[in-house]
Design a protein around this motif. Structure first.
Motif, PDB file in Angstrom:
ATOM      1  N   TRP A 208       0.867  -1.188   0.000  1.00  0.00           N
ATOM      2  CA  TRP A 208       0.000   0.000   0.000  1.00  0.00           C
ATOM      3  C   TRP A 208       0.895   1.225   0.000  1.00  0.00           C
ATOM      4  N   THR A 209       0.463   2.262  -0.701  1.00  0.00           N
ATOM      5  CA  THR A 209       1.186   3.518  -0.667  1.00  0.00           C
ATOM      6  C   THR A 209       0.210   4.664  -0.483  1.00  0.00           C
ATOM      7  N   ASP A 210       0.669   5.692   0.187  1.00  0.00           N
ATOM      8  CA  ASP A 210      -0.129   6.898   0.410  1.00  0.00           C
ATOM      9  C   ASP A 210      -0.208   7.767  -0.839  1.00  0.00           C
ATOM     10  N   HIS A 211       0.658   7.513  -1.799  1.00  0.00           N
ATOM     11  CA  HIS A 211       0.676   8.320  -3.022  1.00  0.00           C
ATOM     12  C   HIS A 211      -0.631   8.158  -3.805  1.00  0.00           C
ATOM     13  N   PHE A 212      -1.002   9.218  -4.530  1.00  0.00           N
ATOM     14  CA  PHE A 212      -2.181   9.222  -5.401  1.00  0.00           C
ATOM     15  C   PHE A 212      -3.469   8.906  -4.645  1.00  0.00           C
ATOM     16  N   GLY A 213      -3.543   9.416  -3.423  1.00  0.00           N
ATOM     17  CA  GLY A 213      -4.755   9.262  -2.631  1.00  0.00           C
ATOM     18  C   GLY A 213      -4.890   7.940  -1.918  1.00  0.00           C
ATOM     19  N   GLY A 214      -3.904   7.060  -2.072  1.00  0.00           N
ATOM     20  CA  GLY A 214      -3.940   5.746  -1.432  1.00  0.00           C
ATOM     21  C   GLY A 214      -4.149   4.640  -2.447  1.00  0.00           C
ATOM     22  N   LEU A 215      -3.128   3.814  -2.631  1.00  0.00           N
ATOM     23  CA  LEU A 215      -3.182   2.729  -3.621  1.00  0.00           C
ATOM     24  C   LEU A 215      -2.785   1.406  -2.982  1.00  0.00           C
ATOM     25  N   TYR A 216      -3.512   0.354  -3.314  1.00  0.00           N
ATOM     26  CA  TYR A 216      -3.116  -1.010  -2.969  1.00  0.00           C
ATOM     27  C   TYR A 216      -2.615  -1.657  -4.258  1.00  0.00           C
ATOM     28  N   VAL A 217      -1.347  -1.999  -4.277  1.00  0.00           N
ATOM     29  CA  VAL A 217      -0.744  -2.583  -5.469  1.00  0.00           C
ATOM     30  C   VAL A 217      -0.544  -4.078  -5.222  1.00  0.00           C
ATOM     31  N   PHE A 218      -1.378  -4.878  -5.839  1.00  0.00           N
ATOM     32  CA  PHE A 218      -1.266  -6.343  -5.768  1.00  0.00           C
ATOM     33  C   PHE A 218      -0.724  -6.815  -7.117  1.00  0.00           C
ATOM     34  N   ARG A 219       0.581  -6.797  -7.271  1.00  0.00           N
ATOM     35  CA  ARG A 219       1.154  -7.158  -8.569  1.00  0.00           C
ATOM     36  C   ARG A 219       1.709  -8.576  -8.585  1.00  0.00           C
ATOM     37  N   ASP A 220       2.110  -9.088  -7.433  1.00  0.00           N
ATOM     38  CA  ASP A 220       2.653 -10.451  -7.371  1.00  0.00           C
ATOM     39  C   ASP A 220       1.536 -11.434  -7.039  1.00  0.00           C
ATOM     40  N   MET A 221       0.556 -11.475  -7.909  1.00  0.00           N
ATOM     41  CA  MET A 221      -0.609 -12.337  -7.743  1.00  0.00           C
ATOM     42  C   MET A 221      -0.858 -13.064  -9.057  1.00  0.00           C
ATOM     43  N   GLU A 222      -1.545 -14.188  -8.966  1.00  0.00           N
ATOM     44  CA  GLU A 222      -1.921 -14.891 -10.189  1.00  0.00           C
ATOM     45  C   GLU A 222      -2.809 -14.005 -11.059  1.00  0.00           C
ATOM     46  N   LYS A 223      -3.698 -13.264 -10.398  1.00  0.00           N
ATOM     47  CA  LYS A 223      -4.561 -12.314 -11.099  1.00  0.00           C
ATOM     48  C   LYS A 223      -4.386 -10.945 -10.427  1.00  0.00           C
TER      49      LYS A 223
END
Length: 450
Positions: A208-223
């Motif tokens: 999670w990052t506070d940048h851009f209003g708060g983002l959850y980046v789930f990139r290391d996932m099957e989907k």
């Protein structure tokens, strides 16, 4: 925020810096990192050495975290490992700092006995002008040394010792010997007491990052997916196909289900699901009663029932959905089929056991803002932002509840709510039927696709 500060719910567990020696060391480290110093003689610091008092003095909340990336840190004591991380920009930062301190605790204890240790969480990105740039952050490397350069000097001395022992004529090199003696006066005998720091590299996978209003980046996932608290249109083009905002509940539910990231509270092993659901209902009652300006009292079970009767007609759908689930859990009602669009849906979930459980619980907390306990434990930034707009009766209740229910035994509360190490409950026919039902249709019913 006074109620929270007085009870240690805000700025709690910070390390006090009041001795002239520590203040002087901090100033040397601060000047070394930023070229600035503080005129304060007393202040408090978090795990990274960030001080809210100094931030106020300098008028810069990011004085140790320029542009919100590559966070710098100042260590005066290894006791900072137990402190929180304020103004968090990445959910991984505190874990990296704590692991670094724990892995080097003996060395850091010796180094901070004489000087401050200053360092930085380094990655290849120095700013994030676009959301796509966040995907360039893959590894975080910790770089650290004392302000006097003790680690660097020790490494230099070790190299000279090796040269002295291996080169044929080094015994007659008076300059080399003089240099070794000079450095050893600062570092001591590095052959017997080596000064090294295991800086290491840390993977930054899902975060999670506070940048851009708060983002959850789930990139290391099957989907994979990106979930934003803001507007998806503001993110531009991203290297993942699925980009959702928090209002897209069915899309988020499908993402969580497809990647097996959550489990229903009523099916979680070794917890009192009914008690947890009942507490969530209390939080909703408190929100409504507080908005009506009503006194919540001590928050006893009898008082909660009275408030629920008084405001039954205006309690939100979230309350009625959870109440139906509670009736089923207690054996007195039918199975409630509630779709992912129902406001109670995510309140019935918690993270399944996997490496990103904390991140998923953080997302669930933001999707369930009326659950003040989970919001405080899992997403303090969102909790403090929401707290400012609550009614005074609700603020009083929340501060008293968290002080009594959470602060007295944080570990036990977290384990009861989110832990996965509890012993399996007795395998009953009802349990087996429940497992088969949930396996077939999900925790509330099948997630409907658009």
């Amino acid at each position: 925020m006074r109620r929270l500060i007085e009870r240690g719910l805000m700025f709690g567990n910070l390390v006090e810096v009041s001795s002239p020696v520590w203040v002087d060391r901090y100033n040397r480290a601060l000047d070394h990192l930023t070229g600035q110093q503080t005129a304060l003689t007393e202040f408090h610091i978090d795990i990274s050495g960030y001080s809210p008092e100094i931030a106020d003095e300098l008028g810069d909340d990011l004085y140790l975290n320029h542009a919100g990336v590559n966070r710098q840190f100042i260590l005066l004591t290894t006791e900072q490992k137990a402190a929180p991380l304020l103004n968090m920009k990445f959910s991984t930062s505190r874990g990296i700092l704590r692991q670094f301190i724990e892995e080097n605790e003996a060395q850091l204890f010796a180094l901070t006995a004489r000087d401050a240790v200053a360092g930085e969480l380094v990655n290849s990105v120095y700013s994030v002008p676009t959301a796509a740039r966040l995907f360039d952050i893959r590894k975080i490397r910790v770089e650290a040394d004392t302000t006097g350069g003790a680690v660097r000097q020790a490494a230099e001395l070790r190299e000279k010792i090796i040269h002295f022992k291996t080169e044929e004529d080094a015994w007659f090199d008076d300059v080399l010997i003089a240099e070794m003696i000079s450095i050893a006066k600062e570092t001591g005998d590095v052959s017997r007491n080596p000064i090294t720091l295991n800086e290491g590299e840390f993977e930054q996978g899902n975060f999670w990052t506070d940048h851009f209003g708060g983002l959850y980046v789930f990139r290391d996932m099957e989907k994979p997916a990106v979930i934003t608290a803001g507007d998806t249109e503001d993110l531009g083009e991203l290297p993942v196909k699925r980009v959702l905002d928090l209002s897209e509940r069915t899309g988020i539910a499908q993402f969580l289900q497809e990647n097996s990231l959550t489990e229903p509270i009523i099916e979680a092993r070794g917890i009192d699901a009914a008690r947890i659901l009942r507490q969530k209902l209390d939080f909703i009652i408190v929100d409504v009663a507080g908005a009506m300006g009503d006194s919540i009292g001590r928050g006893t079970r009898g008082e909660m029932r009275a408030l629920a009767r008084r405001y039954h007609d205006i309690l939100p759908e979230t309350f009625h959905g959870l109440a139906a689930l509670l009736r089923w859990a207690e054996g007195g009602g039918p199975w409630p089929t509630i779709t992912s669009e129902h406001p109670a849906y995510f309140y019935g979930l918690r993270a399944a056991p996997h490496t990103d459980a904390d991140l998923v619980n953080m997302l669930l907390a933001e999707l369930c803002p009326l659950d003040i306990r989970q919001l405080f434990i899992c997403h303090k930034e969102a909790f403090y932002a929401a707290y400012r707009d609550w009614s005074d009766p609700k603020k009083d209740y929340v501060a008293r509840f968290l002080e009594r229910d959470y602060m007295e035994d944080k570990a036990a509360t977290r384990e009861a709510l989110f832990g996965h190490n509890a012993p399996d409950r007795r395998d009953t026919a009802r349990d087996r039927d429940t497992e088969r039902l949930i396996e077939r249709v999900g925790p509330w019913g099948a997630v409907r696709r658009n």
